[in-house]
Motif scaffolding. Sequence first.
Motif, PDB file in Angstrom:
ATOM      1  N   LEU A 124       0.823  -1.201   0.000  1.00 59.56           N
ATOM      2  CA  LEU A 124       0.000   0.000   0.000  1.00 59.56           C
ATOM      3  C   LEU A 124       0.861   1.257   0.000  1.00 59.56           C
ATOM      4  O   LEU A 124       1.878   1.321   0.701  1.00 59.56           O
ATOM      5  CB  LEU A 124      -0.903   0.038   1.240  1.00 59.56           C
ATOM      6  N   TYR A 125       0.422   2.231  -0.788  1.00 54.59           N
ATOM      7  CA  TYR A 125       0.985   3.583  -0.727  1.00 54.59           C
ATOM      8  C   TYR A 125       0.032   4.385   0.132  1.00 54.59           C
ATOM      9  O   TYR A 125      -1.154   4.532  -0.202  1.00 54.59           O
ATOM     10  CB  TYR A 125       1.089   4.168  -2.132  1.00 54.59           C
ATOM     11  N   VAL A 126       0.520   4.890   1.273  1.00 53.83           N
ATOM     12  CA  VAL A 126      -0.344   5.579   2.219  1.00 53.83           C
ATOM     13  C   VAL A 126       0.212   6.970   2.511  1.00 53.83           C
ATOM     14  O   VAL A 126       1.396   7.242   2.301  1.00 53.83           O
ATOM     15  CB  VAL A 126      -0.481   4.788   3.539  1.00 53.83           C
ATOM     16  N   GLY A 127      -0.660   7.836   3.016  1.00 53.63           N
ATOM     17  CA  GLY A 127      -0.181   9.166   3.374  1.00 53.63           C
ATOM     18  C   GLY A 127      -1.225   9.977   4.094  1.00 53.63           C
ATOM     19  O   GLY A 127      -2.413   9.632   4.106  1.00 53.63           O
ATOM     20  N   PHE A 128      -0.768  11.050   4.728  1.00 51.52           N
ATOM     21  CA  PHE A 128      -1.677  12.016   5.337  1.00 51.52           C
ATOM     22  C   PHE A 128      -1.133  13.421   5.114  1.00 51.52           C
ATOM     23  O   PHE A 128       0.055  13.612   4.827  1.00 51.52           O
ATOM     24  CB  PHE A 128      -1.895  11.741   6.832  1.00 51.52           C
ATOM     25  N   VAL A 129      -2.018  14.415   5.246  1.00 49.74           N
ATOM     26  CA  VAL A 129      -1.666  15.822   5.040  1.00 49.74           C
ATOM     27  C   VAL A 129      -1.835  16.563   6.362  1.00 49.74           C
ATOM     28  O   VAL A 129      -2.877  16.450   7.021  1.00 49.74           O
ATOM     29  CB  VAL A 129      -2.555  16.469   3.960  1.00 49.74           C
ATOM     30  N   SER A 130      -0.820  17.311   6.751  1.00 43.72           N
ATOM     31  CA  SER A 130      -0.901  18.067   8.005  1.00 43.72           C
ATOM     32  C   SER A 130      -1.818  19.277   7.843  1.00 43.72           C
ATOM     33  O   SER A 130      -2.252  19.620   6.745  1.00 43.72           O
ATOM     34  CB  SER A 130       0.498  18.503   8.464  1.00 43.72           C
ATOM     35  N   SER A 131      -2.092  19.956   8.932  1.00 45.86           N
ATOM     36  CA  SER A 131      -3.035  21.067   8.947  1.00 45.86           C
ATOM     37  C   SER A 131      -2.458  22.326   8.299  1.00 45.86           C
ATOM     38  O   SER A 131      -1.267  22.393   7.970  1.00 45.86           O
ATOM     39  CB  SER A 131      -3.441  21.387  10.391  1.00 45.86           C
ATOM     40  N   ASN A 132      -3.301  23.341   8.111  1.00 48.38           N
ATOM     41  CA  ASN A 132      -2.870  24.607   7.524  1.00 48.38           C
ATOM     42  C   ASN A 132      -1.706  25.225   8.284  1.00 48.38           C
ATOM     43  O   ASN A 132      -0.796  25.812   7.688  1.00 48.38           O
ATOM     44  CB  ASN A 132      -4.036  25.605   7.517  1.00 48.38           C
ATOM     45  N   ASP A 134       0.676  23.850   9.608  1.00 46.81           N
ATOM     46  CA  ASP A 134       1.924  23.165   9.254  1.00 46.81           C
ATOM     47  C   ASP A 134       2.143  23.168   7.747  1.00 46.81           C
ATOM     48  O   ASP A 134       2.881  22.355   7.202  1.00 46.81           O
ATOM     49  CB  ASP A 134       1.899  21.730   9.789  1.00 46.81           C
ATOM     50  N   ASN A 135       1.447  24.093   7.059  1.00 46.99           N
ATOM     51  CA  ASN A 135       1.613  24.278   5.607  1.00 46.99           C
ATOM     52  C   ASN A 135       1.197  23.065   4.786  1.00 46.99           C
ATOM     53  O   ASN A 135       1.717  22.840   3.696  1.00 46.99           O
ATOM     54  CB  ASN A 135       3.061  24.662   5.276  1.00 46.99           C
ATOM     55  N   ASN A 136       0.264  22.283   5.321  1.00 51.86           N
ATOM     56  CA  ASN A 136      -0.312  21.159   4.569  1.00 51.86           C
ATOM     57  C   ASN A 136       0.750  20.229   3.987  1.00 51.86           C
ATOM     58  O   ASN A 136       0.694  19.841   2.823  1.00 51.86           O
ATOM     59  CB  ASN A 136      -1.232  21.675   3.458  1.00 51.86           C
ATOM     60  N   ARG A 137       1.695  19.856   4.820  1.00 51.85           N
ATOM     61  CA  ARG A 137       2.747  18.941   4.368  1.00 51.85           C
ATOM     62  C   ARG A 137       2.189  17.538   4.148  1.00 51.85           C
ATOM     63  O   ARG A 137       1.358  17.060   4.915  1.00 51.85           O
ATOM     64  CB  ARG A 137       3.883  18.876   5.376  1.00 51.85           C
ATOM     65  N   LEU A 138       2.670  16.867   3.099  1.00 50.52           N
ATOM     66  CA  LEU A 138       2.248  15.508   2.774  1.00 50.52           C
ATOM     67  C   LEU A 138       3.287  14.514   3.300  1.00 50.52           C
ATOM     68  O   LEU A 138       4.475  14.612   2.986  1.00 50.52           O
ATOM     69  CB  LEU A 138       2.090  15.350   1.264  1.00 50.52           C
ATOM     70  N   PHE A 139       2.823  13.556   4.112  1.00 49.01           N
ATOM     71  CA  PHE A 139       3.672  12.491   4.646  1.00 49.01           C
ATOM     72  C   PHE A 139       3.239  11.177   3.991  1.00 49.01           C
ATOM     73  O   PHE A 139       2.080  10.768   4.138  1.00 49.01           O
ATOM     74  CB  PHE A 139       3.509  12.373   6.157  1.00 49.01           C
ATOM     75  N   THR A 140       4.129  10.520   3.263  1.00 49.88           N
ATOM     76  CA  THR A 140       3.762   9.290   2.559  1.00 49.88           C
ATOM     77  C   THR A 140       4.769   8.176   2.829  1.00 49.88           C
ATOM     78  O   THR A 140       5.922   8.426   3.191  1.00 49.88           O
ATOM     79  CB  THR A 140       3.679   9.504   1.034  1.00 49.88           C
ATOM     80  N   LYS A 141       4.311   6.950   2.606  1.00 51.13           N
ATOM     81  CA  LYS A 141       5.168   5.780   2.771  1.00 51.13           C
ATOM     82  C   LYS A 141       4.574   4.625   1.978  1.00 51.13           C
ATOM     83  O   LYS A 141       3.350   4.511   1.837  1.00 51.13           O
ATOM     84  CB  LYS A 141       5.234   5.389   4.251  1.00 51.13           C
ATOM     85  N   VAL A 142       5.438   3.771   1.439  1.00 52.44           N
ATOM     86  CA  VAL A 142       4.996   2.528   0.817  1.00 52.44           C
ATOM     87  C   VAL A 142       5.121   1.428   1.866  1.00 52.44           C
ATOM     88  O   VAL A 142       6.203   1.204   2.418  1.00 52.44           O
ATOM     89  CB  VAL A 142       5.816   2.189  -0.439  1.00 52.44           C
ATOM     90  N   ILE A 153      -5.162  12.020  14.495  1.00 57.34           N
ATOM     91  CA  ILE A 153      -6.591  12.324  14.575  1.00 57.34           C
ATOM     92  C   ILE A 153      -6.955  13.555  13.749  1.00 57.34           C
ATOM     93  O   ILE A 153      -6.272  14.580  13.775  1.00 57.34           O
ATOM     94  CB  ILE A 153      -7.008  12.534  16.055  1.00 57.34           C
ATOM     95  N   GLY A 154      -8.029  13.428  12.969  1.00 58.25           N
ATOM     96  CA  GLY A 154      -8.591  14.554  12.238  1.00 58.25           C
ATOM     97  C   GLY A 154      -7.909  14.925  10.931  1.00 58.25           C
ATOM     98  O   GLY A 154      -8.430  15.751  10.190  1.00 58.25           O
ATOM     99  N   LEU A 155      -6.746  14.314  10.623  1.00 60.55           N
ATOM    100  CA  LEU A 155      -6.017  14.704   9.412  1.00 60.55           C
ATOM    101  C   LEU A 155      -6.455  13.870   8.211  1.00 60.55           C
ATOM    102  O   LEU A 155      -6.766  12.683   8.335  1.00 60.55           O
ATOM    103  CB  LEU A 155      -4.511  14.566   9.622  1.00 60.55           C
ATOM    104  N   ILE A 156      -6.471  14.508   7.037  1.00 61.97           N
ATOM    105  CA  ILE A 156      -6.846  13.825   5.800  1.00 61.97           C
ATOM    106  C   ILE A 156      -5.797  12.766   5.475  1.00 61.97           C
ATOM    107  O   ILE A 156      -4.592  13.041   5.494  1.00 61.97           O
ATOM    108  CB  ILE A 156      -6.969  14.827   4.643  1.00 61.97           C
ATOM    109  N   HIS A 157      -6.260  11.550   5.149  1.00 62.93           N
ATOM    110  CA  HIS A 157      -5.320  10.474   4.816  1.00 62.93           C
ATOM    111  C   HIS A 157      -5.954   9.527   3.793  1.00 62.93           C
ATOM    112  O   HIS A 157      -7.148   9.609   3.507  1.00 62.93           O
ATOM    113  CB  HIS A 157      -4.886   9.717   6.072  1.00 62.93           C
ATOM    114  N   PHE A 158      -5.140   8.618   3.261  1.00 62.94           N
ATOM    115  CA  PHE A 158      -5.595   7.724   2.188  1.00 62.94           C
ATOM    116  C   PHE A 158      -4.716   6.479   2.158  1.00 62.94           C
ATOM    117  O   PHE A 158      -3.626   6.453   2.751  1.00 62.94           O
ATOM    118  CB  PHE A 158      -5.523   8.436   0.828  1.00 62.94           C
ATOM    119  N   GLN A 159      -5.194   5.457   1.444  1.00 65.01           N
ATOM    120  CA  GLN A 159      -4.397   4.253   1.176  1.00 65.01           C
ATOM    121  C   GLN A 159      -4.698   3.773  -0.242  1.00 65.01           C
ATOM    122  O   GLN A 159      -5.866   3.688  -0.635  1.00 65.01           O
ATOM    123  CB  GLN A 159      -4.732   3.131   2.172  1.00 65.01           C
TER     124      GLN A 159
END
Length: 222
Positions: A124-132, A134-142, A153-159
Amino acid sequence: MKAFYFLVALLALASSVVFAYDPSPLQDFCVAINDTKTGVFVNGKFCKDPKLANADDFFFKGLGPGNTSNPLGSKVTPVAVNEILGLNTLGISLARIDFAPKGLNPPHTHPRGTEILVVLEGTLYVGFVSSNQDNNRLFTKVLNKGDVFVFPIGLIHFQLNVGYGEAVAIAGLSSQNPGVITIANAVFGSKPPISSEVLTKAFQVGENVIEYLQKQFWYNNS
């Protein structure tokens, strides 16, 4: 008088912090029931007499594969307080997520819970985006089989399944009822729809784009 108002504001702030997460139980368990006549209302559910609790109140049978034959190619099977009534007041739940090849669990948030994900099968390629702030940084990992990743908690994420076969993951969540907000569904599939005047300015696109997106069928895989 100013000191009095300051004290009231401080107490209100403290109360909001105290109740920001699921409350800690003050007894062994508080099994949820739908009987409002005999139950006691605790954290969104009525609880039955603890003396009447039994093993089935803490049991869920067959967390088997979900049907991924849908537009997203994924299926979330929750095991929260509505599925195991004994979870009421315990502040924890889980979900099984099945992925077809290239299947996606789309960008979403859990307003009441942090998620910890472990991959059982696949990649899986997964990630989440930090809040405004924190400049909406994208954290991802395979992630591969056995890997673990946390979504705050509360942050946008996906898989996304980036492997060649099916994938399976188990997610633990820090709430008996973490909730889920799928971003595309909420923004473009709300009922009634959000005004195009709001969305065209928010997304800086033409009204025809917004109208096109609002006419789409936004599948709910949870």
